[in-house]
Structure formats: structure tokens, C-alpha cells
Design an enzyme around this catalytic site. Structure first.
Site, PDB file in Angstrom:
ATOM      1  N   ARG A 296       0.861  10.339   0.928  1.00  0.00           N
ATOM      2  CA  ARG A 296       1.182  11.416   1.858  1.00  0.00           C
ATOM      3  C   ARG A 296       2.549  12.009   1.576  1.00  0.00           C
ATOM      4  O   ARG A 296       3.078  12.782   2.365  1.00  0.00           O
ATOM      5  CB  ARG A 296       1.065  10.929   3.301  1.00  0.00           C
ATOM      6  CG  ARG A 296       2.074   9.895   3.697  1.00  0.00           C
ATOM      7  CD  ARG A 296       1.921   9.474   5.136  1.00  0.00           C
ATOM      8  NE  ARG A 296       0.880   8.470   5.266  1.00  0.00           N
ATOM      9  CZ  ARG A 296       0.714   7.689   6.336  1.00  0.00           C
ATOM     10  NH1 ARG A 296       1.489   7.834   7.381  1.00  0.00           N
ATOM     11  NH2 ARG A 296      -0.227   6.786   6.370  1.00  0.00           N
TER      12      ARG A 296
ATOM     13  N   LYS B 191     -11.023  -0.766   7.486  1.00  0.00           N
ATOM     14  CA  LYS B 191      -9.755  -0.642   8.218  1.00  0.00           C
ATOM     15  C   LYS B 191     -10.106  -0.143   9.620  1.00  0.00           C
ATOM     16  O   LYS B 191     -10.985   0.706   9.762  1.00  0.00           O
ATOM     17  CB  LYS B 191      -8.889   0.376   7.472  1.00  0.00           C
ATOM     18  CG  LYS B 191      -7.660   0.881   8.211  1.00  0.00           C
ATOM     19  CD  LYS B 191      -6.837   1.791   7.286  1.00  0.00           C
ATOM     20  CE  LYS B 191      -5.678   2.417   8.048  1.00  0.00           C
ATOM     21  NZ  LYS B 191      -4.704   3.048   7.116  1.00  0.00           N
TER      22      LYS B 191
ATOM     23  N   THR C 295      -3.813   6.285   2.465  1.00  0.00           N
ATOM     24  CA  THR C 295      -3.979   7.691   2.853  1.00  0.00           C
ATOM     25  C   THR C 295      -4.732   8.467   1.769  1.00  0.00           C
ATOM     26  O   THR C 295      -4.423   9.630   1.498  1.00  0.00           O
ATOM     27  CB  THR C 295      -2.616   8.362   3.188  1.00  0.00           C
ATOM     28  OG1 THR C 295      -1.765   7.421   3.856  1.00  0.00           O
ATOM     29  CG2 THR C 295      -2.813   9.552   4.120  1.00  0.00           C
TER      30      THR C 295
ATOM     31  N   GLU D 140       0.867  -1.180   0.000  1.00  0.00           N
ATOM     32  CA  GLU D 140       0.000   0.000   0.000  1.00  0.00           C
ATOM     33  C   GLU D 140       0.900   1.224   0.000  1.00  0.00           C
ATOM     34  O   GLU D 140       1.628   1.448   0.962  1.00  0.00           O
ATOM     35  CB  GLU D 140      -0.899  -0.028   1.248  1.00  0.00           C
ATOM     36  CG  GLU D 140      -1.730   1.227   1.449  1.00  0.00           C
ATOM     37  CD  GLU D 140      -2.381   1.264   2.841  1.00  0.00           C
ATOM     38  OE1 GLU D 140      -2.755   0.197   3.381  1.00  0.00           O
ATOM     39  OE2 GLU D 140      -2.496   2.373   3.393  1.00  0.00           O
TER      40      GLU D 140
HETATM   41  C1  3PG Z   1      -1.445   3.963   7.907  1.00  0.00           C
HETATM   42  O1  3PG Z   1      -1.418   4.846   7.078  1.00  0.00           O
HETATM   43  O2  3PG Z   1      -2.218   3.014   7.846  1.00  0.00           O
HETATM   44  C2  3PG Z   1      -0.541   4.059   9.090  1.00  0.00           C
HETATM   45  O3  3PG Z   1       0.366   5.095   8.955  1.00  0.00           O
HETATM   46  C3  3PG Z   1       0.174   2.788   9.342  1.00  0.00           C
HETATM   47  O4  3PG Z   1       0.431   2.795  10.685  1.00  0.00           O
HETATM   48  P1  3PG Z   1       1.845   2.345  11.271  1.00  0.00           P
HETATM   49  O5  3PG Z   1       2.854   3.228  10.593  1.00  0.00           O
HETATM   50  O6  3PG Z   1       1.720   2.628  12.747  1.00  0.00           O
HETATM   51  O7  3PG Z   1       2.033   0.892  10.961  1.00  0.00           O
END
Ligand code: 3PG
Length: 210
Positions: free
Chosen positions: A46, A130, A70, A42
Site C-alpha cells: 500500500r 484472514k 494488501t 508481511e
Molecule cells: C492489515 O493490513 O492487515 C491491517 O492494516 C493490519 O491492521 P492493524 O494495523 O490494525 O494491525
């Protein structure tokens, strides 16, 4: 690539969440994840390089299931799908994002954090969401508590999950997969330690299979 649905994320069990500042690093990270037995990524929208990184993976790694993360606006859905995204993930629930994903024919995984969000997701006809940020809203206990009133709904907990906690989420029947950036941690990418990316991917695959 061929059309996918969210059950493909369930098959993988783990969704690596990638934040990259250049397309080449994105490509190397995707290759390392695939080497580790996890051909899924994924790419988060961002950073300025997200679109190019996603497009590079989509073009050069047809074996990798690449999606966009994102994604918070309908315009970003278009940019992501145009670049080759085969699924879309959002930190929250935007009706505009969900509708544009449907129009574009890509599966969407919007974020929820409360029962109210879940009800909105169900109203939109969604079967998987999610849970974000999973560790902050209560971890595996939160998944269990939120699953009780909504039988059949599948969760992809993401946010603050790492190698040591992934298994606790994956053991829950309502968990379709877990997401997280721990396999592609920024410091590993900066150091060019793609062997460690592959090693973490392999460990994650093993945790998901256990
Ligand atoms: C996301 O965008 O899903 C999160 O930034 C992922 O979270 P993590 O960096 O704490 O794994």
C-alpha cells in the site's frame, strides 16, 4: 527462499504487518523483529516502497519469512512473488488473486468478514483465511461464532489487534495466528526505535507461546 505453507505462520503465531515508505526502514524493521525472535514479516503493498522493501528483505534476510500484504490484484501477486514474497495476504477474497497465487505456487491468505466470504473460500479449497478487520467484526467472539459452522477452517484475525488483545484470539483453537501492525507501529519506525520493535516482537512471541 524455500517453499513455505501457511502452517509456518502458525508456528510463528504472530504475523507483523509492516507499512513502510522506504526499503531501508523495512530492512531494519525485519531485522529488529528477527532479533525479537519473530523472523516473519508481511510487507503491505500500500506504499510506493513496498516492492523494494520486500525485495530487500528477501535478498538480505533469508532467515526471515517475508510475505506481501494488501495484495488485491493478480498483477500485484506477480510483483510480490517476483520480488521474493513467500506468502500473500489480502484484506478480502478475490478469486483472481487466489488463482494467481496458485499459479505462482505461493500460499495465499485471503480476507473474510462474513459467513458468505467463508463459503466462497471453502469453495476455492482454502483451509485458512484472514479475518479482517477482526476487532471491528466482533473480536474473539466473532472468531468463535464464525468457527462453529466451519470446523477445520483456521483463522488469522487481523485488524485492531494489539499486545493486550492478541492472547484472547490466540487462545481459540481455530486461530492459526494473529496479524497486526502494533509491533512495527509507524511512530516507532519514524523515531528509529528498533529496540522497541524487538521488545514488542519478543512479547508477542511469548503471548503466542502461552
Ligand atoms: C492489515 O493490513 O492487515 C491491517 O492494516 C493490519 O491492521 P492493524 O494495523 O490494525 O494491525
Amino acid at each position: 527462499g524455500a517453499p513455505v505453507d501457511l502452517s509456518d505462520l502458525g508456528t510463528a503465531g504472530v504475523v507483523p504487518v509492516l507499512v513502510v515508505d522506504d526499503a531501508a526502514t523495512g530492512l531494519r524493521a525485519a531485522a529488529a523483529l528477527a532479533d525479537g525472535g519473530l523472523p516473519v514479516v508481511e510487507v503491505t503493498f500500500r506504499t510506493a516502497a513496498a516492492r523494494d522493501a520486500l525485495a530487500a528483505v528477501a535478498a538480505e534476510r533469508p532467515d526471515v519469512l517475508v510475505g506481501a500484504g494488501t495484495v488485491i490484484t493478480a498483477a500485484q501477486v506477480d510483483a510480490a512473488v517476483d520480488a521474493g514474497a513467500r506468502f500473500v495476504v489480502s484484506p478480502g477474497l478475490s478469486v483472481a488473486v487466489v488463482e494467481r497465487c496458485r499459479e505462482r505456487g505461493v500460499p495465499v491468505l485471503p480476507g473474510v468478514a462474513t459467513a458468505t466470504d467463508v463459503i466462497t473460500a471453502l469453495d476455492l479449497g482454502l483451509h485458512a483465511v484472514k479475518l479482517f478487520p477482526a476487532s471491528v467484526v466482533g473480536g474473539p467472539s466473532a472468531v468463535k461464532a464464525l468457527s462453529a459452522p466451519f470446523p477445520g477452517l483456521r483463522f488469522v484475525p487481523t485488524g485492531g489487534i494489539d499486545a493486550s488483545s492478541a492472547g484472547d484470539y490466540l487462545a481459540l483453537p481455530s486461530v492459526l495466528a494473529v496479524g497486526g501492525s502494533w509491533m512495527v507501529e509507524k511512530s516507532l519506525l519514524a523515531a528509529g526505535d528498533f529496540d522497541e520493535v524487538a521488545r514488542r516482537a519478543r512479547a508477542a512471541v511469548e503471548a503466542a507461546a502461552a
